[in-house]
Motif scaffolding. Structure first.
Motif, short mmCIF file in Angstrom:
data_model
loop_
_atom_site.label_atom_id
_atom_site.label_comp_id
_atom_site.label_asym_id
_atom_site.label_seq_id
_atom_site.Cartn_x
_atom_site.Cartn_y
_atom_site.Cartn_z
N UNK A 7 16.08 16.55 12.41
CA UNK A 7 16.56 16.52 13.80
C UNK A 7 17.64 15.46 13.99
N UNK A 8 18.08 14.87 12.86
CA UNK A 8 19.13 13.84 12.85
C UNK A 8 18.79 12.70 13.78
N UNK A 9 17.54 12.27 13.72
CA UNK A 9 17.06 11.19 14.58
C UNK A 9 17.18 9.84 13.87
N UNK A 10 17.70 8.86 14.58
CA UNK A 10 17.81 7.49 14.07
C UNK A 10 16.52 6.75 14.40
N UNK A 11 15.86 6.20 13.37
CA UNK A 11 14.57 5.54 13.60
C UNK A 11 14.40 4.36 12.67
#
Length: 324
Positions: free
Chosen positions: A222-226
């Protein structure tokens, strides 16, 4: 004629007898009242009713015989579902868990960090932050991060900080994001993300890994930055720097994790699946992190190392820092 009258009388008597029996079985309720109280048996399709209250849950003290910690109590407390499982993550409306308080360190408007609140602890416990085997069935039947009772965790809640940041998404719109990190890099991160914000650096999403059930692959897809996630390095048994809250992955789908000659078989492993074309760093494409990129320059200026400089593998999304 008499026979017909006798049949009618018998039928009336049977109806009265059945009515009496029904009222006895339903504790004096009418058939209509009983049906409304027991729709699962009275109707083929139950009548819509209000959601029943949750069953009481035993506290950890009842299981272990010890006093439950504030964190454990917070994890048991019912919480608002901020990530409905019926809605795809990419379509969910983002609602930050915590607001700025007197305990917050304010950097700029929209940029602050603070100790984990009870609501945040409840959100992450059993997902990005593990729980023991004893507490797992008590705190959450859906816990996905469970460790043996005798395993000492490498980090405590008190060592973590919750960050609120602003950023520009891929549509050029300002969004609110949230991260959990080690307290030793919290100041670094608010400064870095503030500079990225001032430069309108585009990041697709910044959400807690818990939004994805602690699943790093789902988050990358989901191309999430974490940042924080108590887990091992992909494909190994070694604890990741993410487990200490000392590493962050930025726009991971466009900056994949690449392992060369995996398991000595000459194969190249690329994660997440579907991002293979972005493993070729000789190509130009949007959201690519390299040594000319602002993201790289800011993180390295703050003492972070970049996974894109590793040898046997490349983690182009990954920045990490050693903290004391």
């Amino acid at each position: 004629m008499k026979k017909g009258i006798g049949s009618i009388i018998f039928l009336v008597v049977m109806i009265l007898a059945c009515s009496v029996a029904v009222r006895m079985l339903t504790r004096g309720e009418t058939l209509s009242e009983y049906a409304n109280e027991h729709p699962e048996t009275a109707y083929a399709t139950p009548i819509a009713t209000s959601k029943p209250a949750a069953s009481p849950t035993k506290s950890p003290a009842a299981v272990t015989g010890t006093k439950a910690s504030p964190a454990a109590k917070a994890a048991i407390a019912p919480q608002e579902d901020i990530s409905p499982t019926s809605i795809p993550v990419s379509e969910q409306k983002f609602i930050p868990i915590a607001a700025e308080t007197s305990d917050s360190v304010h950097y700029q408007d929209g940029f602050f960090y603070q100790p984990l609140t009870d609501a945040v602890i409840a959100r992450i416990t059993g997902i990005s932050y593990p729980i023991t085997q004893t507490l797992a069935p008590v705190l959450s039947l859906e816990a996905v991060n469970v460790v043996p009772d005798d395993e000492k965790l490498a980090i405590d809640y008190e060592d973590l900080r919750y960050l609120n940041v602003l950023y520009y998404d891929f549509e050029g719109q300002v969004q609110t994001g949230e991260l959990i990190c080690n307290k030793g890099i919290a100041q670094d991160l608010v400064e870095i993300f503030y500079e990225l914000y001032l430069n309108e650096y585009q990041i697709e999403k910044i959400r807690l890994i818990d939004t994805y059930g602690g699943d790093d692959t789902a988050s990358m897809l989901d191309n999430n930055t974490s940042c924080f996630n108590y887990r091992v390095v992909d494909g190994t048994n070694s604890l990741s720097k993410h487990a200490l809250g000392c590493a962050i992955d930025v726009n991971p789908f466009y900056n994949p994790y690449v392992v060369y000659n995996k398991n000595g078989r000459g194969e190249t492993y690329i994660s997440p699946a579907g991002s293979e074309k972005y493993a070729d760093r000789t190509q130009n494409f949007p959201y690519k992190i390299d040594e000319t990129d602002l993201c790289y320059k800011l993180f390295t200026a703050h003492g972070f190392t970049w996974g894109g400089n590793w040898n046997s593998s490349k983690d182009y999304q990954h920045f990490q820092k050693v903290v004391n």
